[in-house]
Design an enzyme around this catalytic site. Structure first.
Site, PDB file in Angstrom:
ATOM      1  N   HIS A 126     -11.956 -10.779 -30.103  1.00  0.00           N
ATOM      2  CA  HIS A 126     -12.979 -11.663 -29.533  1.00  0.00           C
ATOM      3  C   HIS A 126     -12.511 -12.249 -28.198  1.00  0.00           C
ATOM      4  O   HIS A 126     -13.197 -12.123 -27.178  1.00  0.00           O
ATOM      5  CB  HIS A 126     -13.287 -12.785 -30.539  1.00  0.00           C
ATOM      6  CG  HIS A 126     -14.307 -13.776 -30.063  1.00  0.00           C
ATOM      7  ND1 HIS A 126     -15.613 -13.767 -30.498  1.00  0.00           N
ATOM      8  CD2 HIS A 126     -14.219 -14.799 -29.174  1.00  0.00           C
ATOM      9  CE1 HIS A 126     -16.279 -14.737 -29.895  1.00  0.00           C
ATOM     10  NE2 HIS A 126     -15.457 -15.396 -29.085  1.00  0.00           N
ATOM     11  N   GLU A 127     -11.346 -12.851 -28.201  1.00  0.00           N
ATOM     12  CA  GLU A 127     -10.852 -13.483 -26.967  1.00  0.00           C
ATOM     13  C   GLU A 127     -10.583 -12.439 -25.894  1.00  0.00           C
ATOM     14  O   GLU A 127     -10.777 -12.691 -24.703  1.00  0.00           O
ATOM     15  CB  GLU A 127      -9.591 -14.312 -27.246  1.00  0.00           C
ATOM     16  CG  GLU A 127      -9.803 -15.498 -28.196  1.00  0.00           C
ATOM     17  CD  GLU A 127     -10.962 -16.403 -27.801  1.00  0.00           C
ATOM     18  OE1 GLU A 127     -11.263 -16.521 -26.601  1.00  0.00           O
ATOM     19  OE2 GLU A 127     -11.591 -16.982 -28.715  1.00  0.00           O
ATOM     20  N   HIS A 183     -13.725 -11.826 -23.986  1.00  0.00           N
ATOM     21  CA  HIS A 183     -13.915 -12.799 -22.903  1.00  0.00           C
ATOM     22  C   HIS A 183     -13.018 -12.432 -21.728  1.00  0.00           C
ATOM     23  O   HIS A 183     -13.411 -12.501 -20.568  1.00  0.00           O
ATOM     24  CB  HIS A 183     -13.556 -14.215 -23.369  1.00  0.00           C
ATOM     25  CG  HIS A 183     -14.570 -14.838 -24.278  1.00  0.00           C
ATOM     26  ND1 HIS A 183     -15.904 -14.946 -23.948  1.00  0.00           N
ATOM     27  CD2 HIS A 183     -14.452 -15.414 -25.504  1.00  0.00           C
ATOM     28  CE1 HIS A 183     -16.548 -15.558 -24.933  1.00  0.00           C
ATOM     29  NE2 HIS A 183     -15.692 -15.846 -25.887  1.00  0.00           N
ATOM     30  N   HIS A 188     -14.340  -9.584 -19.659  1.00  0.00           N
ATOM     31  CA  HIS A 188     -15.456 -10.048 -18.835  1.00  0.00           C
ATOM     32  C   HIS A 188     -14.923 -10.625 -17.519  1.00  0.00           C
ATOM     33  O   HIS A 188     -15.472 -10.412 -16.445  1.00  0.00           O
ATOM     34  CB  HIS A 188     -16.224 -11.123 -19.613  1.00  0.00           C
ATOM     35  CG  HIS A 188     -17.674 -11.236 -19.283  1.00  0.00           C
ATOM     36  ND1 HIS A 188     -18.491 -12.155 -19.887  1.00  0.00           N
ATOM     37  CD2 HIS A 188     -18.469 -10.573 -18.425  1.00  0.00           C
ATOM     38  CE1 HIS A 188     -19.716 -12.033 -19.411  1.00  0.00           C
ATOM     39  NE2 HIS A 188     -19.729 -11.082 -18.521  1.00  0.00           N
TER      40      HIS A 188
HETATM   41 ZN    ZN Z   1     -16.067 -16.857 -27.718  1.00  0.00          ZN
END
Ligand code: ZN
Length: 695
Positions: free
Chosen positions: A482-483, A486, A489
Site C-alpha cells: 500500500h505505502e 503511494h 505515485h
Molecule cells: Zn494510503
C-alpha cells in the site's frame, strides 16, 4: 541577524539528498527562521506595486522561492516522526507555531490571490501548459474557499466562523477522549474472563494494579475494548462495555462531556459558512476540491452500492443468527453479541493462525517479491543505493529506466522503534520538477525522493548461530504494498511542475487509488508463491493455507460494506439535506438512513453521532464516502488487468503508468481514470473482489 550559510548549517544544504549524517536539532531554529524570513521577503517583493504578474515572474518565482522552506521543514517533520527523542521534539515544537502561522497567513494573503487572478485573466493564461493552468485554477479555488472573495463587511464573520469551528472540533475530540477515559469496568470474578486471550487478561490485571486495586480493569480503549467484544464469553461483560462505548459523550454521561450541542452548532456554522461562499450547503463546498462532482452523484453511488451489497449482507446476518442459535445457544443475537459470534464463526470456518502465515514472509523474500512486481508491471529497475541515513536500520533504493536513467529514490524504514510514530506512511523528501533556468544543478530535472515508513517487527533471535530475518504478517505485507503504491505515485511522475507533480494536487477522494491498487498483488497466487519462503524449510506458502486466507478475506464483506455506506450516507445527508435550524434531529436522520440501508440496527439508546469524530473533528465532513469511492477506483483499475487475463499484462501496466501514475495531479482524476479505463468507474470489480457476486 547574520545569515547562516549551507556550509554552516546542513539543514540549509538542499543541493541534494538531506544531510541526515550532519543535521542536528540545534540547526532547526536558525535554518527555519532564516527560510521564513526569506520566504516573507519574497512574497513582499512579488506582490509589491508594479511587480509583474506573469507565470515566470510570479507563479514560478513563488514556487522556486518557497520550496526551500517546505523541503527543510519536511526534513524536520520527518525526523520528528521517526526519531522522536526529546531534542528533536523540542526543536520541532519550538518552530511549529511560526511555520503554521506563515502558511496560515499565506492562505489569507489577498495580494497573492489577486496576482493569481491576474494571470488567469491575462492573455498568457491560454498559452500556459495544462499543468500550469491547473495550478493557477487550484490556487484560485483554495483562496476562494478560504473566503478571499468575500465582501469586506462579511470577512470578520467568516473568520469568526472558521475559528469557532476549529475550537468546536477540538472540543468534540476532547470530550470524546475524556468520556472514553471516564469509564472502566473492574472485574473481580476470574470466571468472567473466560474466553479472553492471555495478553488481554494480563493487560487488564496490570491496569487494575496500577490503580492499587485487585482484579481486572477493562477500558473503552481499543486494545482493551475490542478483545472483550470479540472473545469474552461473559455476555454481561460484553453488554456492559458495549453500552458504555455506544453512549460516550452523550446525554447519558456527564453534561459537560455531551457532544450533542456541539454537533448542532458545528452543522449550523458549516451551513452558514457554505452559504457565505455561495453554496447551498457544506457538502457542496466539500466536493469542490474532490473528484466526485455533485452530491446527487455521490448519493446515487452509495445507494447503488447498498442495493447490490444488501442480499449478501442479509445472508451474512442470517447465517450469524443461525450460528448463534445453533452453536452458542444465543436465541436473540443482540448488538453486543455480533462481534463475538462473528469471531467464533470465523474461527470455526477458516481457522488458521497468523503466526503460521508469518513464518513464510521473510523480509528479503517479500522485498524482492515487491520489487519484481514493480519492475514487471512498469518496466523499471530497482537497485540498492546509498545515502546519509537517520538510523542504521534504514535502507535506500533507486528506481531507474532499463537504460539506467535515474527516475527517483526512496528510503525504506521498516521496523518499529520506541522513538517512531505509529502506523505506516509515505512522505515526500524531494518532489520532481523542472529546475529554474538559473539553477546551478547539472540535471535540468530535479528527481523525486520518498520516505516509506512502517512499524513492523525487527528480526528477533537466531538459529544455529545465524540471525533470523524479520518476519511479516500478511497484513504487514499488504501495508508495505500500500505505502509503496503511494511512493510510486510520487516517484514515477513525469510532471515538471512541482505543485501538481506526484500526489500534489491529486483530489482527496482519488489519492488512495495507486496504494489500494498495489494491495491487489498480495492476493495473487503467483506473487504470493514468489515472495514467500518458510524461514526454516524454504518452502513457499502452501496453497491450502492461502485458500483459507482468501476465504477469510471476504468474510462478512456484505455487512461491512453496508456499514460503511450507512456512515457515508448519514454524513453526506447531514451536510446537504438536513437543516439544523429546523424540526427533526440528527438521530431521526440516522434512523431514516438505517431504515434505508442497514441490516443490523443498534439499540435506540446508541449515540453513534456523538463519537463520529471523523466528520465532526477530523477532515472527513461530507467526505466519509471517499473510502468506498477510492476502493471502487482501485478495484476497477485492477479489473483492467483481470480483463487482459494477466495481472502483469505489459500494455495495461504501461497504460496505468502513463495515464495515472505519471500524470498525478496535473489533470483531473476523472480524466486520468477515463484515459486508463476508457469509461467511467464501475462498482462491479469491487463487488467481485469482495465476493459479492451471484454465480
Ligand atoms: Zn494510503
Amino acid at each position: 541577524m547574520t545569515a547562516t550559510t549551507p556550509s554552516e548549517n546542513p539543514l540549509l544544504d538542499l543541493s541534494g539528498l538531506p544531510r541526515f549524517d550532519a543535521i542536528a536539532p540545534s540547526d532547526v531554529q536558525p535554518a527555519i527562521s532564516q527560510l521564513l524570513d526569506d520566504s516573507r521577503a519574497l512574497i513582499v517583493r512579488l506582490t509589491s506595486p508594479g511587480a509583474a504578474t506573469t507565470w515566470n515572474d510570479f507563479a514560478a518565482a513563488l514556487t522556486d522561492g518557497l520550496e526551500p522552506l517546505s523541503r527543510a521543514w519536511g526534513i524536520v517533520g520527518h525526523l520528528h516522526a521517526v526519531n522522536d527523542v526529546p531534542e528533536w521534539r523540542e526543536a520541532y515544537n519550538h518552530m511549529l507555531p511560526e511555520v503554521s502561522r506563515f502558511y496560515a497567513e499565506f492562505g489569507q494573503n489577498l495580494k497573492l490571490f489577486a496576482a493569481y487572478q491576474a494571470i488567469a485573466e491575462s492573455a498568457e493564461y491560454a498559452r500556459l501548459s495544462p499543468a500550469q493552468q491547473r495550478i493557477i485554477d487550484n490556487e484560485i479555488r483554495d483562496f476562494r474557499l478560504a473566503g478571499a472573495q468575500l465582501q469586506d463587511d462579511q470577512k470578520p464573520r467568516f473568520q469568526a466562523i472558521s475559528e469557532e469551528l476549529s475550537q468546536l472540533s477540538a472540543k468534540f475530540s476532547e470530550n470524546l477522549l475524556d468520556a472514553t477515559n471516564a469509564f472502566s469496568e473492574l472485574v473481580s470474578d476470574e470466571a468472567e474472563l473466560a474466553g479472553l486471550p492471555e495478553d488481554t487478561r494480563q493487560a487488564a490485571r496490570e491496569a487494575a494494579e496500577k490503580d492499587g486495586q485487585s482484579g481486572w480493569k477493562f477500558t473503552l480503549h481499543m486494545p482493551s475494548y475490542l478483545p472483550v467484544m470479540q472473545y469474552a464469553d461473559s455476555r454481561r461483560l460484553r453488554a456492559q462495555m458495549y453500552r458504555a462505548y455506544a453512549t460516550r459523550a452523550s446525554e447519558f454521561g456527564p453534561a459537560e462531556l455531551d457532544n450533542t450541542p456541539l454537533i448542532g452548532h458545528i452543522l449550523r456554522l458549516r451551513r452558514e459558512e457554505a452559504q457565505m461562499l455561495g453554496y447551498a450547503n457544506f457538502a457542496e463546498v466539500s466536493l469542490v476540491a474532490k473528484m466526485a462532482v455533485s452530491v446527487p452523484q455521490v448519493l446515487d453511488f452509495l445507494r447503488d452500492m447498498a442495493v447490490k451489497a444488501r442480499p449478501f449482507a442479509e445472508q451474512d446476518i442470517a447465517e450469524l443468527r443461525a450460528f448463534a442459535r445453533r452453536e452458542l445457544q444465543l436465541e436473540n443475537m443482540e448488538a453486543w453479541d455480533v462481534g463475538y459470534v462473528s469471531e467464533k464463526l470465523l474461527q470455526k470456518r477458516y481457522a488458521f493462525s497468523e503466526q503460521e502465515v508469518k513464518q513464510y514472509f521473510t523480509e528479503e523474500k517479500v522485498l524482492s517479491g515487491l520489487f519484481k512486481v514493480i519492475e514487471t508491471l512498469f518496466g523499471v529497475c530497482l537497485k540498492p543505493d546509498s545515502a546519509p541515513l537517520w538510523h542504521q536500520d534504514v535502507r535506500f533504493f533507486r528506481i531507474e529506466t532499463p537504460a539506467g536513467e535515474l527516475l527517483g529514490q526512496f528510503y525504506l524504514d521498516l521496523y518499529a522503534r520506541a522513538t517512531k510514530r505509529g502506523g505506516a506512511w509515505m512522505d515526500e523528501a524531494i518532489t520532481r520538477r523542472r529546475r529554474s533556468p538559473g539553477s546551478l544543478a547539472s540535471d535540468a530535472i530535479q528527481k523525486p525522493v520518498a520516505y516509506l515508513n512502517c512499524n513492523f517487527s525487527r528480526p528477533i533471535g537466531s538459529k544455529n548461530g545465524l540471525a533470523r530475518p524479520a518476519l511479516f504478517t500478511h497484513d504487514e505485507v499488504i501495508t508495505l504494498f500500500h505505502e509503496t503504491g503511494h511512493g510510486l505515485h510520487h516517484l514515477l511522475t513525469r510532471v515538471d511542475e512541482l505543485a501538481v507533480a506526484g500526489i500534489h494536487g491529486v483530489e482527496w477522494d482519488a489519492v488512495e487509488l495507486p496504494s489500494q491498487f498495489m494491495e491487489n498483488y498480495c492476493w495473487e497466487w503467483s506473487v504470493v508463491q514468489e515472495m514467500s519462503s518458510h524461514v526454516d524449510t524454504g518452502q513457499p506458502l502452501p496453497r491450502a493455507l492461502f485458500d483459507k486466507m482468501l476465504a477469510a478475506r471476504n468474510f462478512h464483506s456484505g455487512m461491512q460494506t453496508l456499514r460503511q455506506i450507512e456512515f457515508s450516507l448519514f454524513d453526506l445527508l447531514l451536510h446537504s439535506d438536513f437543516d439544523p435550524a429546523e424540526e427533526g434531529s440528527v438521530l431521526d436522520l440516522l434512523g431514516k438512513v438505517r431504515r434505508e440501508v442497514a441490516v443490523l440496527v443498534p439499540p435506540a439508546w446508541h449515540r453513534f453521532p456523538n463519537s463520529f469524530a471523523h466528520i465532526f473533528a477530523g477532515g472527513y465532513g461530507a467526505g466519509y464516502y471517499s473510502y468506498k469511492w477510492a476502493e471502487v477506483l482501485s478495484a476497477d483499475c485492477y479489473g483492467a488487468f483481470e480483463e487482459a487475463g494477466d495481472p502483469f499484462d505489459q500494455n495495461t501496466g504501461q497504460r496505468f503508468l502513463n495515464t495515472i501514475l505519471a500524470v498525478g495531479g496535473s489533470r483531473p482524476a476523472i480524466e486520468n481514470f477515463r484515459a486508463f479505463r476508457g469509461r467511467d468507474p464501475q462498482v462491479d470489480a469491487l463487488l467481485r473482489h469482495s465476493g459479492m457476486v451471484t454465480v
